[in-house]
Design a protein around this motif. Sequence first.
Motif, mmCIF file in Angstrom:
data_model
loop_
_atom_site.group_PDB
_atom_site.id
_atom_site.type_symbol
_atom_site.label_atom_id
_atom_site.label_comp_id
_atom_site.label_asym_id
_atom_site.label_seq_id
_atom_site.Cartn_x
_atom_site.Cartn_y
_atom_site.Cartn_z
ATOM 1 N N GLY A 15 0.807 -1.201 0.000
ATOM 2 C CA GLY A 15 0.000 0.000 0.000
ATOM 3 C C GLY A 15 0.845 1.257 0.000
ATOM 4 N N VAL A 16 0.149 2.339 -0.247
ATOM 5 C CA VAL A 16 0.759 3.660 -0.222
ATOM 6 C C VAL A 16 0.068 4.405 0.910
ATOM 7 C CG1 VAL A 16 1.106 5.782 -1.531
ATOM 8 C CG2 VAL A 16 1.203 3.579 -2.705
ATOM 9 N N PRO A 17 0.823 4.975 1.844
ATOM 10 C CA PRO A 17 0.202 5.672 2.968
ATOM 11 C C PRO A 17 -0.731 6.798 2.503
ATOM 12 C CG PRO A 17 2.556 5.399 3.337
ATOM 13 C CD PRO A 17 2.288 4.982 1.927
ATOM 14 N N ALA A 18 -1.784 7.023 3.270
ATOM 15 C CA ALA A 18 -2.761 8.063 2.932
ATOM 16 C C ALA A 18 -2.099 9.425 2.808
ATOM 17 C CB ALA A 18 -3.867 8.097 3.985
ATOM 18 N N VAL A 19 -1.132 9.723 3.666
ATOM 19 C CA VAL A 19 -0.477 11.028 3.629
ATOM 20 C C VAL A 19 0.255 11.241 2.298
ATOM 21 C CG1 VAL A 19 1.678 10.331 4.772
ATOM 22 C CG2 VAL A 19 0.829 12.670 5.029
ATOM 23 N N SER A 35 -0.357 3.414 -10.953
ATOM 24 C CA SER A 35 -0.355 1.943 -10.987
ATOM 25 C C SER A 35 1.043 1.401 -10.735
ATOM 26 C CB SER A 35 -0.855 1.440 -12.337
ATOM 27 O OG SER A 35 -2.196 1.784 -12.517
ATOM 28 N N LEU A 36 2.024 2.014 -11.368
ATOM 29 C CA LEU A 36 3.404 1.552 -11.188
ATOM 30 C C LEU A 36 3.866 1.760 -9.747
ATOM 31 C CD1 LEU A 36 5.922 0.302 -12.361
ATOM 32 C CD2 LEU A 36 6.612 2.566 -13.161
ATOM 33 N N LEU A 37 3.447 2.840 -9.137
ATOM 34 C CA LEU A 37 3.811 3.082 -7.736
ATOM 35 C C LEU A 37 3.288 1.953 -6.844
ATOM 36 C CD1 LEU A 37 5.213 5.060 -5.812
ATOM 37 C CD2 LEU A 37 3.003 6.192 -5.517
ATOM 38 N N PHE A 38 2.077 1.508 -7.091
ATOM 39 C CA PHE A 38 1.531 0.391 -6.311
ATOM 40 C C PHE A 38 2.260 -0.917 -6.616
ATOM 41 C CE2 PHE A 38 -1.835 3.292 -5.270
ATOM 42 C CZ PHE A 38 -2.216 2.894 -3.993
ATOM 43 N N GLU A 39 2.698 -1.099 -7.863
ATOM 44 C CA GLU A 39 3.482 -2.299 -8.199
ATOM 45 C C GLU A 39 4.819 -2.299 -7.449
ATOM 46 O OE1 GLU A 39 2.554 -5.007 -9.923
ATOM 47 O OE2 GLU A 39 0.595 -4.074 -10.174
ATOM 48 N N LEU A 40 5.444 -1.137 -7.357
ATOM 49 C CA LEU A 40 6.698 -1.042 -6.605
ATOM 50 C C LEU A 40 6.446 -1.254 -5.112
ATOM 51 C CD1 LEU A 40 8.358 1.935 -8.511
ATOM 52 C CD2 LEU A 40 9.023 -0.476 -8.614
ATOM 53 N N ALA A 41 5.341 -0.697 -4.604
ATOM 54 C CA ALA A 41 4.985 -0.898 -3.193
ATOM 55 C C ALA A 41 4.753 -2.381 -2.897
ATOM 56 C CB ALA A 41 3.757 -0.078 -2.835
ATOM 57 N N LEU A 42 4.208 -3.100 -3.874
ATOM 58 C CA LEU A 42 3.974 -4.536 -3.719
ATOM 59 C C LEU A 42 5.288 -5.297 -3.519
ATOM 60 C CD1 LEU A 42 2.001 -6.980 -3.862
ATOM 61 C CD2 LEU A 42 2.347 -6.943 -6.334
ATOM 62 N N GLN A 43 6.353 -4.824 -4.137
ATOM 63 C CA GLN A 43 7.657 -5.481 -4.015
ATOM 64 C C GLN A 43 8.350 -5.171 -2.696
ATOM 65 O OE1 GLN A 43 10.268 -4.689 -7.371
ATOM 66 N NE2 GLN A 43 8.510 -4.543 -8.728
ATOM 67 N N CYS A 44 7.911 -4.145 -2.003
ATOM 68 C CA CYS A 44 8.580 -3.661 -0.794
ATOM 69 C C CYS A 44 8.125 -4.472 0.425
ATOM 70 C CB CYS A 44 8.263 -2.174 -0.616
ATOM 71 S SG CYS A 44 9.384 -1.373 0.511
ATOM 72 N N TYR A 45 9.047 -5.224 1.011
ATOM 73 C CA TYR A 45 8.729 -6.102 2.137
ATOM 74 C C TYR A 45 9.216 -5.565 3.476
ATOM 75 C CZ TYR A 45 7.104 -9.848 -0.856
ATOM 76 O OH TYR A 45 6.372 -10.598 -1.736
ATOM 77 N N GLY A 46 9.704 -4.338 3.503
ATOM 78 C CA GLY A 46 10.162 -3.764 4.763
ATOM 79 C C GLY A 46 11.653 -3.915 4.997
ATOM 80 N N HIS A 47 12.324 -4.714 4.206
ATOM 81 C CA HIS A 47 13.773 -4.894 4.361
ATOM 82 C C HIS A 47 14.509 -4.747 3.020
ATOM 83 C CE1 HIS A 47 12.188 -8.857 3.258
ATOM 84 N NE2 HIS A 47 13.332 -9.025 2.640
ATOM 85 N N ASN A 48 13.767 -4.438 1.958
ATOM 86 C CA ASN A 48 14.388 -4.396 0.635
ATOM 87 C C ASN A 48 14.095 -3.102 -0.132
ATOM 88 O OD1 ASN A 48 11.660 -4.989 0.186
ATOM 89 N ND2 ASN A 48 12.109 -6.167 -1.651
ATOM 90 N N ASN A 49 13.744 -2.031 0.593
ATOM 91 C CA ASN A 49 13.494 -0.764 -0.098
ATOM 92 C C ASN A 49 14.831 -0.254 -0.627
ATOM 93 O OD1 ASN A 49 11.952 1.364 -1.093
ATOM 94 N ND2 ASN A 49 12.333 2.609 0.720
ATOM 95 N N GLY A 50 14.947 -0.186 -1.901
ATOM 96 C CA GLY A 50 16.194 0.127 -2.590
ATOM 97 C C GLY A 50 16.480 -0.911 -3.659
#
Length: 142
Positions: A15-19, A35-50
């Motif tokens: 997800g993307v935060p409301a703010v 749409s692409l932003l949500f696809e990238l957010a889907l890949q983000c598991y909390g330890h792999n941002n980057g």
Amino acid sequence: MAKIKHQKSKGHFAGVPAVVMQHPDYIKLGYSARSLLFELALQCYGHNNGKLCAIHAQLIKRGFGKGSDTITNALRELLDANLIVCTKVGMFGRGKKQPNYYAVTWRPINDIKGFEMDIKPTNTPPRQFSIELRLVTNDKAA
């Protein structure tokens, strides 16, 4: 009153935060960039941002158009809006195909073991959307 038992979700939340979604930089985005932003957010598991990537062949399977211009333009739009940053520039040629890697800017950029980035990991998110949104809102009220 009976207590309601909630089961823990076994799936990954993307997800993307409301703010972020309330910020003018997000509101100005086109549909492909959102749409692409949500696809990238889907890949983000909390330890792999980057280490998030937008690979054309994978995104076609996720419903993006066959033309690579859509993805390229959406990436440019997200970079220009500073909603993502490029953490490592890919390499093509000499038998190597390495994609560009990205990070979302509302989360800290992680130090990923065995993965060398072109930028340094961060302890705090590159952008503070809640502070920025407050400033934007105050400017409009004045």
